[in-house]
Design a protein around this motif. Structure first.
Motif, PDB file in Angstrom:
ATOM      1  N   MET A 210      12.621 -50.528 -30.582  1.00  0.00           N
ATOM      2  CA  MET A 210      11.356 -51.018 -30.046  1.00  0.00           C
ATOM      3  C   MET A 210      11.614 -52.091 -28.989  1.00  0.00           C
ATOM      4  O   MET A 210      10.918 -52.151 -27.971  1.00  0.00           O
ATOM      5  N   SER A 211      12.639 -52.904 -29.189  1.00  0.00           N
ATOM      6  CA  SER A 211      12.993 -53.919 -28.200  1.00  0.00           C
ATOM      7  C   SER A 211      13.440 -53.271 -26.896  1.00  0.00           C
ATOM      8  O   SER A 211      13.082 -53.740 -25.809  1.00  0.00           O
ATOM      9  N   TRP A 212      14.211 -52.203 -26.975  1.00  0.00           N
ATOM     10  CA  TRP A 212      14.620 -51.489 -25.762  1.00  0.00           C
ATOM     11  C   TRP A 212      13.406 -50.931 -25.038  1.00  0.00           C
ATOM     12  O   TRP A 212      13.348 -50.917 -23.814  1.00  0.00           O
TER      13      TRP A 212
ATOM     14  N   LEU B 210      26.170 -44.684 -30.889  1.00  0.00           N
ATOM     15  CA  LEU B 210      25.193 -43.702 -30.437  1.00  0.00           C
ATOM     16  C   LEU B 210      23.987 -43.769 -31.363  1.00  0.00           C
ATOM     17  O   LEU B 210      24.123 -43.658 -32.576  1.00  0.00           O
ATOM     18  N   VAL B 211      22.814 -43.975 -30.762  1.00  0.00           N
ATOM     19  CA  VAL B 211      21.563 -43.969 -31.516  1.00  0.00           C
ATOM     20  C   VAL B 211      20.759 -42.797 -30.995  1.00  0.00           C
ATOM     21  O   VAL B 211      20.576 -42.655 -29.786  1.00  0.00           O
ATOM     22  N   GLU B 212      20.306 -41.941 -31.918  1.00  0.00           N
ATOM     23  CA  GLU B 212      19.556 -40.774 -31.486  1.00  0.00           C
ATOM     24  C   GLU B 212      18.258 -40.665 -32.256  1.00  0.00           C
ATOM     25  O   GLU B 212      18.164 -41.073 -33.411  1.00  0.00           O
TER      26      GLU B 212
ATOM     27  N   GLN C 157       6.724 -47.286 -18.334  1.00  0.00           N
ATOM     28  CA  GLN C 157       5.732 -47.047 -19.372  1.00  0.00           C
ATOM     29  C   GLN C 157       5.742 -45.582 -19.777  1.00  0.00           C
ATOM     30  O   GLN C 157       5.954 -44.702 -18.967  1.00  0.00           O
ATOM     31  N   ASN C 158       5.495 -45.362 -21.044  1.00  0.00           N
ATOM     32  CA  ASN C 158       5.380 -44.020 -21.623  1.00  0.00           C
ATOM     33  C   ASN C 158       6.660 -43.201 -21.529  1.00  0.00           C
ATOM     34  O   ASN C 158       6.609 -41.980 -21.611  1.00  0.00           O
ATOM     35  N   GLN C 159       7.801 -43.842 -21.326  1.00  0.00           N
ATOM     36  CA  GLN C 159       9.061 -43.107 -21.371  1.00  0.00           C
ATOM     37  C   GLN C 159       9.577 -43.122 -22.805  1.00  0.00           C
ATOM     38  O   GLN C 159       9.521 -44.140 -23.477  1.00  0.00           O
ATOM     39  N   VAL C 160      10.071 -41.982 -23.243  1.00  0.00           N
ATOM     40  CA  VAL C 160      10.528 -41.828 -24.627  1.00  0.00           C
ATOM     41  C   VAL C 160      12.047 -41.724 -24.635  1.00  0.00           C
ATOM     42  O   VAL C 160      12.626 -40.866 -23.970  1.00  0.00           O
ATOM     43  N   ILE C 161      12.680 -42.596 -25.386  1.00  0.00           N
ATOM     44  CA  ILE C 161      14.137 -42.583 -25.511  1.00  0.00           C
ATOM     45  C   ILE C 161      14.530 -41.470 -26.477  1.00  0.00           C
ATOM     46  O   ILE C 161      14.014 -41.387 -27.591  1.00  0.00           O
ATOM     47  N   LEU C 162      15.472 -40.627 -26.049  1.00  0.00           N
ATOM     48  CA  LEU C 162      16.006 -39.590 -26.936  1.00  0.00           C
ATOM     49  C   LEU C 162      17.316 -40.053 -27.558  1.00  0.00           C
ATOM     50  O   LEU C 162      17.529 -39.880 -28.756  1.00  0.00           O
TER      51      LEU C 162
ATOM     52  N   ILE D 145      16.351 -40.059 -21.451  1.00  0.00           N
ATOM     53  CA  ILE D 145      14.905 -40.195 -21.482  1.00  0.00           C
ATOM     54  C   ILE D 145      14.281 -38.804 -21.464  1.00  0.00           C
ATOM     55  O   ILE D 145      14.709 -37.935 -20.702  1.00  0.00           O
ATOM     56  N   ALA D 146      13.261 -38.606 -22.296  1.00  0.00           N
ATOM     57  CA  ALA D 146      12.575 -37.309 -22.340  1.00  0.00           C
ATOM     58  C   ALA D 146      11.976 -36.986 -20.980  1.00  0.00           C
ATOM     59  O   ALA D 146      11.372 -37.839 -20.336  1.00  0.00           O
ATOM     60  N   GLY D 147      12.208 -35.759 -20.518  1.00  0.00           N
ATOM     61  CA  GLY D 147      11.638 -35.304 -19.263  1.00  0.00           C
ATOM     62  C   GLY D 147      12.444 -35.646 -18.030  1.00  0.00           C
ATOM     63  O   GLY D 147      12.043 -35.325 -16.921  1.00  0.00           O
ATOM     64  N   GLN D 148      13.579 -36.340 -18.190  1.00  0.00           N
ATOM     65  CA  GLN D 148      14.413 -36.684 -17.045  1.00  0.00           C
ATOM     66  C   GLN D 148      15.741 -35.956 -17.160  1.00  0.00           C
ATOM     67  O   GLN D 148      16.363 -35.955 -18.222  1.00  0.00           O
ATOM     68  N   SER D 149      16.178 -35.376 -16.045  1.00  0.00           N
ATOM     69  CA  SER D 149      17.420 -34.609 -16.077  1.00  0.00           C
ATOM     70  C   SER D 149      18.649 -35.517 -16.079  1.00  0.00           C
ATOM     71  O   SER D 149      19.670 -35.175 -16.658  1.00  0.00           O
ATOM     72  N   GLN D 150      18.565 -36.667 -15.436  1.00  0.00           N
ATOM     73  CA  GLN D 150      19.687 -37.603 -15.377  1.00  0.00           C
ATOM     74  C   GLN D 150      19.489 -38.731 -16.386  1.00  0.00           C
ATOM     75  O   GLN D 150      18.390 -39.265 -16.519  1.00  0.00           O
ATOM     76  N   PRO D 151      20.551 -39.131 -17.084  1.00  0.00           N
ATOM     77  CA  PRO D 151      20.419 -40.269 -18.001  1.00  0.00           C
ATOM     78  C   PRO D 151      20.261 -41.572 -17.217  1.00  0.00           C
ATOM     79  O   PRO D 151      20.684 -41.681 -16.063  1.00  0.00           O
TER      80      PRO D 151
END
Length: 163
Positions: free
Chosen positions: A88-90, A63-65, A49-54, A116-122
């Motif tokens: 949105m489905s992802w 590639l989707v950005e 929850q509340n994770q933002v895809i970059l 993911i925003a705020g995470q160092s590893q993809p």
């Protein structure tokens, strides 16, 4: 009736309220304890929850950005509302956590990488489509997630791989 001073009755009321609060906490922990959640099959989303895809990369081909509040796909086979719906489905798709790993041919996986925003590893995902369900293996957490097969078309629209 017990004869107490005004401060005595105040102390009685304070202790009764504290006891009631403790009772509510104990009952709440028994009803919503993590031990019972671990035993049951949980419905989990692909992302927390509340994770933002970059960015989202599929097989290092698509590639989707994120650009502000919109999305851009390269190559540009998909755009606009279809791309918004895919992302949105992802973000919202959920399935059941699988306790035991399924027996599948791992060479037929679609490799998906999510920044993911705020995470160092993809976030590294392997997606497998079977006849009955869509299986997602999260390489970071080593967990399997089973989703309905109908979600495959939402996560990977036909336009995304069109040449």
């Amino acid at each position: 009736m017990i004869k107490l001073s005004k401060s005595g009755w105040n102390n009685v009321i304070i202790f009764v309220v504290m006891g009631f609060i403790l009772l509510i906490n104990v009952v709440n922990k028994k009803v919503y304890s993590p031990e019972t959640d671990k035993n049951a099959n949980q419905a989990l989303t692909i992302l927390g929850q509340n994770q933002v895809i970059l960015t989202l990369s599929i097989e290092n081909v698509v590639l989707v950005e994120r650009i502000a509040r919109t999305w851009r796909a390269r190559p540009g086979n998909i755009s606009g509302q279809a791309l918004e719906q895919m992302m949105m489905s992802w973000q919202q798709s959920s399935g059941e956590l699988m306790i035991q790993a399924p027996e599948i041919d791992r060479q037929f996986a679609l490799n998906v990488t999510l920044d993911i925003a705020g995470q160092s590893q993809p976030l590294q995902l392997n997606v497998y489509a079977t006849e009955q369900q869509l299986l997602v293996f999260n390489q970071n957490t080593q967990q399997w997630l089973a989703l309905p097969i109908e979600i495959y078309g939402q996560l990977f629209p036909q336009e995304i791989f069109a040449n």
